[in-house]
Design a protein around this motif. Sequence first.
Motif: not given
Length: 168
Positions: A133-152
Motif C-alpha cells: 500500500p502507498l501508506s507503507a511509504l509513510t509508516e501508515g500515515i495517509h489521507l483519504h478523500t471521502l464522499s457521501a450523501n450527507s454530513e452525518e
Amino acid sequence: MDNHTRRDKILNIIQTSSTPVSATALSKEMGVSRQVIVGDVALLRAEGNDILSTPRGYVAAPKEKSVTKRIAVNHSAEDTQLELYTLVDAGCTVEDVIVEHPIYGQLIGGLRISSRYDVDEFIRKSKEENATPLSALTEGIHLHTLSANSEEQISMAIDKLKELGILL
C-alpha cells in the motif's frame, strides 16, 4: 475499425456499464492489445472525458455526492480492510489515498471504493499482485478523500475511526 471509431466505442462501453470495465476486457472486445486500450483511454481523458481508473477497471465519473471531506489516518497494512469496511459501512465512498513522498511530493491513488465488495476486491487484488500500500511509504500515515450523501454519514465514519484509534 479506425482509431476514432474504436475510442468512441470504448467511451460508450465505459459510460453505459454498471460495473468497472477492465482494459483486458476492452482489448478482447476491440481486438487490440491492452496497451492500445490504455493509450486510447488516455486520449479520451485528454479530450475531456471524465474516466476514472479503479482497481477493477475503468468507470465513468459518477455525479458528485453532496458532501466531501478529507481525513488523515494512521494504521498498519493489516488494518486496511477494517478501515475501509468502517468507511463504506457508514455510507461513504473512499475516493482516493494520498501520501506525502519525500521526493515526489503528494502522491494520489484513485480508489472509488464504496461497498464491502469493492473492499474485498481491493484486498484480493492487492494480495494477488503482492502490492504494497502507498501508506507503507509513510509508516501508515495517509489521507483519504471521502464522499457521501450527507454530513452525518461522514461524521459517523469519523467517530468510528476515532474509536478504533485509526483517525489522526
